[in-house]
Design an enzyme around this catalytic site. Structure first.
Site, mmCIF file in Angstrom:
data_model
loop_
_atom_site.group_PDB
_atom_site.id
_atom_site.type_symbol
_atom_site.label_atom_id
_atom_site.label_comp_id
_atom_site.label_asym_id
_atom_site.label_seq_id
_atom_site.Cartn_x
_atom_site.Cartn_y
_atom_site.Cartn_z
ATOM 1 C CG ASP A 138 -1.909 -1.064 1.165
ATOM 2 O OD1 ASP A 138 -2.402 -1.562 0.251
ATOM 3 O OD2 ASP A 138 -2.304 -1.439 2.448
ATOM 4 C CE LYS A 139 0.209 8.619 -0.994
ATOM 5 N NZ LYS A 139 -0.838 9.849 -1.069
#
Length: 323
Positions: A138-139
């Site tokens: 995820d970011k």
């Protein structure tokens, strides 16, 4: 990586009655079944000098000839984004991903992603599916990711992920005090009403997460996790399912609430940590060409270590509470 592929193989008699695409996939194992099927349909992979169909049955003794040219897999734009390289050779790239870096372009993030940076430093990756990216973080999750640098590596890494041979371990800080480790074996699917979220769902895909306690604090627990499967947001969803959502998780922890009775310094430290407390700590795999067992481990990033220091300081100031 050469754009031109020229290979030849004779189908052994024991493969008789197999489908053409099945036999070809066994004889040319560096390439995925879907790519083999595309080459059969385009005529780039022929049987005894003639085009065939994927479902044609072979009898054994035929000669398969592959003459194909790798084409660009996308129209992504290379960008000069620095990469924290942990390891690289002709087949693998292992990076330590920082926070605030999206892995793959999508709606809302057409550029400025890890993929764009990879193409700047390794232009040949344009010939590979998703520029060699076989799994994502995820970011705001930091840590280790492996990227394929060749077709054979891409095929092997995807297979290792699917067969659960690839080992991935994470460290996290979750809310609440866990009494011990355990396993979450709950299927995960798209949330029924919030389309940006995932959720434990009986009709979801199998998802298994192992976790163990590293240290218990007054209001939080430092844990180590190991994935058997790789579903979207798996750790975040499973820990929220246990009512121990990750500290700072904007999607699954609900509205952030400060614990009662904590110091101003600790309050500021918690407010300063503005992402989910999750780090991909260790990665294990078999080298796609040599079959050598390989493993890498990276340190926690500075914001994570500062968070742990604040948790420890709060514990020291309140002896007898927590563990």
């Amino acid at each position: 990586m050469s754009d031109q592929i020229s290979l030849e193989a004779v189908i052994p008699s024991e493969m008789g009655q197999k489908r053409l695409d099945q036999a070809a996939a066994l004889l040319f194992p560096d390439f995925s079944r879907s790519r083999i099927q595309d080459w059969i349909k385009s005529g780039e992979l022929q049987i005894d000098g003639k085009s065939g169909k994927t479902r044609d049955k072979v009898i054994g003794g035929e000669t398969l000839t592959l003459n194909a040219e790798l084409e660009d897999e996308g129209d992504w734009v290379p960008e000069d984004i620095p990469l924290d390289l942990v390891y690289e050779d002709d087949h693998l790239i292992v990076i330590n991903k920082p926070r605030d870096l999206v892995v793959h372009p999508a709606a809302g993030n057409p550029s400025g992603t890890l993929l764009n940076g990879l193409l700047f430093h390794y232009p040949e990756l344009i010939k590979l599916p998703r520029a060699g990216i076989v799994h994502r973080l995820d970011k705001d999750t930091t840590g280790l990711m492996v990227v394929a640098r060749s077709l054979e590596a891409h095929t092997s890494l995807v297979e290792q992920l699917q067969s659960r041979e690839m080992g991935r371990e994470y460290e996290a800080v979750c809310s609440g005090v866990l009494t011990g480790g355990g396993v979450v074996d709950e299927p995960i699917g798209r949330h029924s009403t919030h389309r940006t979220k995932m959720a434990v769902h009986p009709m979801g895909k199998e998802a298994v997460t192992h976790y163990r306690v590293l240290h218990r604090f007054r209001h939080y627990t430092h844990i180590r996790l190991k994935l058997e499967t790789g579903r979207t947001h798996q750790i975040r969803v499973h820990m929220a399912y246990l009512n121990h959502a990750l500290l700072g998780d904007p999607l699954y922890a609900g509205r952030f609430k400060l614990p009662k009775g904590i110091s101003l310094d600790f309050q500021e430290a918690l407010k300063a940590f503005t992402r989910q407390a999750l780090h991909a700590k260790r990665l294990e795999l078999l080298h796609p060409v040599t079959d050598q067992e390989m493993a890498w481990e990276v340190d926690l990033p500075s914001d994570f270590t500062s968070l742990l220091a604040a948790l420890s300081e709060d514990q020291k100031e309140n002896p007898g509470e927590g563990f």
